[in-house]
Design a protein around this motif. Structure first.
Motif, PDB file in Angstrom:
ATOM      1  N   ARG A  65       0.832  -1.212   0.000  1.00 31.54           N
ATOM      2  CA  ARG A  65       0.000   0.000   0.000  1.00 31.54           C
ATOM      3  C   ARG A  65       0.861   1.253   0.000  1.00 31.54           C
ATOM      4  O   ARG A  65       0.621   2.193  -0.761  1.00 31.54           O
ATOM      5  N   THR A  66       1.871   1.267   0.869  1.00 29.23           N
ATOM      6  CA  THR A  66       2.713   2.458   1.007  1.00 29.23           C
ATOM      7  C   THR A  66       3.476   2.757  -0.276  1.00 29.23           C
ATOM      8  O   THR A  66       3.433   3.878  -0.789  1.00 29.23           O
ATOM      9  N   TRP A  67       4.177   1.764  -0.793  1.00 30.15           N
ATOM     10  CA  TRP A  67       5.055   2.034  -1.920  1.00 30.15           C
ATOM     11  C   TRP A  67       4.323   2.248  -3.240  1.00 30.15           C
ATOM     12  O   TRP A  67       4.716   3.103  -4.034  1.00 30.15           O
ATOM     13  N   PHE A  68       3.282   1.487  -3.482  1.00 33.89           N
ATOM     14  CA  PHE A  68       2.599   1.649  -4.771  1.00 33.89           C
ATOM     15  C   PHE A  68       1.505   2.706  -4.717  1.00 33.89           C
ATOM     16  O   PHE A  68       1.458   3.577  -5.591  1.00 33.89           O
ATOM     17  N   SER A 121       6.396   3.694 -17.777  1.00 34.05           N
ATOM     18  CA  SER A 121       7.756   3.154 -17.737  1.00 34.05           C
ATOM     19  C   SER A 121       8.195   2.985 -16.291  1.00 34.05           C
ATOM     20  O   SER A 121       7.554   3.486 -15.357  1.00 34.05           O
ATOM     21  N   LEU A 122       9.319   2.331 -16.120  1.00 35.98           N
ATOM     22  CA  LEU A 122       9.909   2.170 -14.788  1.00 35.98           C
ATOM     23  C   LEU A 122      10.511   3.465 -14.273  1.00 35.98           C
ATOM     24  O   LEU A 122      10.899   3.567 -13.110  1.00 35.98           O
ATOM     25  N   ASP A 123      10.582   4.477 -15.137  1.00 35.29           N
ATOM     26  CA  ASP A 123      11.137   5.772 -14.750  1.00 35.29           C
ATOM     27  C   ASP A 123      10.111   6.690 -14.087  1.00 35.29           C
ATOM     28  O   ASP A 123      10.471   7.778 -13.615  1.00 35.29           O
ATOM     29  N   VAL A 124       8.849   6.259 -14.022  1.00 35.16           N
ATOM     30  CA  VAL A 124       7.822   7.029 -13.313  1.00 35.16           C
ATOM     31  C   VAL A 124       8.287   7.199 -11.872  1.00 35.16           C
ATOM     32  O   VAL A 124       8.856   6.274 -11.282  1.00 35.16           O
ATOM     33  N   THR A 125       8.067   8.375 -11.296  1.00 34.95           N
ATOM     34  CA  THR A 125       8.499   8.623  -9.922  1.00 34.95           C
ATOM     35  C   THR A 125       7.334   9.027  -9.032  1.00 34.95           C
ATOM     36  O   THR A 125       6.300   9.484  -9.497  1.00 34.95           O
ATOM     37  N   GLY A 126       7.562   8.846  -7.765  1.00 34.98           N
ATOM     38  CA  GLY A 126       6.639   9.291  -6.738  1.00 34.98           C
ATOM     39  C   GLY A 126       7.462   9.770  -5.558  1.00 34.98           C
ATOM     40  O   GLY A 126       8.636   9.400  -5.398  1.00 34.98           O
ATOM     41  N   TYR A 127       6.847  10.586  -4.730  1.00 36.02           N
ATOM     42  CA  TYR A 127       7.566  11.170  -3.595  1.00 36.02           C
ATOM     43  C   TYR A 127       7.487  10.246  -2.382  1.00 36.02           C
ATOM     44  O   TYR A 127       6.398   9.841  -1.967  1.00 36.02           O
ATOM     45  N   GLN A 128       8.633   9.931  -1.816  1.00 36.69           N
ATOM     46  CA  GLN A 128       8.717   9.125  -0.601  1.00 36.69           C
ATOM     47  C   GLN A 128       9.069  10.062   0.553  1.00 36.69           C
ATOM     48  O   GLN A 128      10.225  10.457   0.732  1.00 36.69           O
ATOM     49  N   PRO A 129       8.052  10.471   1.342  1.00 42.88           N
ATOM     50  CA  PRO A 129       8.297  11.460   2.390  1.00 42.88           C
ATOM     51  C   PRO A 129       9.284  11.012   3.461  1.00 42.88           C
ATOM     52  O   PRO A 129      10.024  11.837   4.000  1.00 42.88           O
ATOM     53  N   ARG A 130       9.338   9.726   3.760  1.00 39.69           N
ATOM     54  CA  ARG A 130      10.278   9.252   4.790  1.00 39.69           C
ATOM     55  C   ARG A 130      11.725   9.429   4.329  1.00 39.69           C
ATOM     56  O   ARG A 130      12.623   9.563   5.152  1.00 39.69           O
ATOM     57  N   TRP A 131      11.942   9.386   3.021  1.00 43.36           N
ATOM     58  CA  TRP A 131      13.284   9.574   2.479  1.00 43.36           C
ATOM     59  C   TRP A 131      13.518  11.017   2.046  1.00 43.36           C
ATOM     60  O   TRP A 131      14.646  11.419   1.776  1.00 43.36           O
ATOM     61  N   VAL A 135      11.332   8.836  -5.882  1.00 43.51           N
ATOM     62  CA  VAL A 135      11.910   7.532  -6.204  1.00 43.51           C
ATOM     63  C   VAL A 135      11.212   6.987  -7.440  1.00 43.51           C
ATOM     64  O   VAL A 135      10.059   7.303  -7.710  1.00 43.51           O
ATOM     65  N   SER A 136      11.918   6.151  -8.185  1.00 46.12           N
ATOM     66  CA  SER A 136      11.353   5.586  -9.409  1.00 46.12           C
ATOM     67  C   SER A 136      10.580   4.302  -9.121  1.00 46.12           C
ATOM     68  O   SER A 136      10.799   3.631  -8.104  1.00 46.12           O
ATOM     69  N   LEU A 137       9.686   3.985 -10.040  1.00 42.77           N
ATOM     70  CA  LEU A 137       8.976   2.710  -9.975  1.00 42.77           C
ATOM     71  C   LEU A 137       9.988   1.568  -9.996  1.00 42.77           C
ATOM     72  O   LEU A 137       9.806   0.552  -9.318  1.00 42.77           O
ATOM     73  N   ARG A 138      11.052   1.719 -10.730  1.00 43.41           N
ATOM     74  CA  ARG A 138      12.120   0.709 -10.786  1.00 43.41           C
ATOM     75  C   ARG A 138      12.650   0.438  -9.375  1.00 43.41           C
ATOM     76  O   ARG A 138      12.774  -0.706  -8.947  1.00 43.41           O
ATOM     77  N   LEU A 139      12.986   1.507  -8.632  1.00 40.66           N
ATOM     78  CA  LEU A 139      13.482   1.348  -7.273  1.00 40.66           C
ATOM     79  C   LEU A 139      12.428   0.681  -6.398  1.00 40.66           C
ATOM     80  O   LEU A 139      12.748  -0.204  -5.599  1.00 40.66           O
ATOM     81  N   VAL A 140      11.180   1.088  -6.541  1.00 39.78           N
ATOM     82  CA  VAL A 140      10.102   0.514  -5.729  1.00 39.78           C
ATOM     83  C   VAL A 140       9.998  -0.988  -5.964  1.00 39.78           C
ATOM     84  O   VAL A 140       9.895  -1.769  -5.018  1.00 39.78           O
ATOM     85  N   MET A 141      10.047  -1.407  -7.203  1.00 38.53           N
ATOM     86  CA  MET A 141       9.946  -2.835  -7.490  1.00 38.53           C
ATOM     87  C   MET A 141      11.145  -3.597  -6.926  1.00 38.53           C
ATOM     88  O   MET A 141      10.977  -4.667  -6.326  1.00 38.53           O
TER      89      MET A 141
END
Length: 168
Positions: A65-68, A121-131, A135-141
């Motif tokens: 839930r958190t990452w995606f 693409s895997l280059d889609v990003t989202g904001y990770q407030p704890r960090w 971050v990219s979808l690639r990193l999330v996966m």
């Protein structure tokens, strides 16, 4: 019900390979808990640890839930198990059932798969407030594969302690 676990592809593109490894690890967690009663799922590892298979399933629902949804999709939604944002609450299996935990986990996995498949693409990003950064979808996966692999190791030991089942 028997969990079907398909091995990741040995020759595929990056995205298909990441998807295959993530689904392999998701299925592994389901297999580790398969056929157990709620009492067995709540059985704690050796003291002082309070880790349980039910807690791991609940935790992985939170992680999906958190990452995606929260990070990649930018959804402003609370955690599954804690309105106060306490990530540790998921580990507490008291008062929870396997059916409830697996339903929540499967729902979050379905959302995650949809979000990943709809991303261009895997280059889609989202904001990770704890960090404090995007971050990219690639990193999330990659991160989810790592998270499942680590916790599936815990699940191996937990299951062996419950009924002696090892492997797979």
């Amino acid at each position: 019900m028997t969990t079907e676990r398909i091995s990741p592809p040995v020759r595929a593109g990056e995205r298909e390979t990441l998807r295959g490894f993530l689904d392999f690890h998701r299925a592994t967690l389901a297999m580790k808990a398969e056929g157990l009663s709620d009492e067995d799922l709540r059985r704690r590892s050796m003291p002082p640890s309070t880790l349980t298979l039910l807690g791991l399933v609940r935790h992985m629902a939170e992680v999906e839930r958190t990452w995606f949804r929260r990070v990649i999709n930018g959804e402003d939604i609370p955690l599954v198990w804690s309105a106060e944002g306490d990530y540790q609450a998921a580990y507490d299996p008291d008062g929870s059932t396997g059916a409830e935990a697996f339903a929540a986990w499967q729902e979050e996995v379905a959302h995650a798969r949809r979000i990943e498949q709809q991303a261009p693409s895997l280059d889609v990003t989202g904001y990770q407030p704890r960090w404090g950064e995007h971050v990219s979808l690639r990193l999330v996966m990659h991160h989810l594969i790592h998270e499942y692999a680590r916790h599936n190791g815990h699940a191996d030991f937990l299951r062996e302690g419950i009924d002696g089942t090892v492997g797979a």
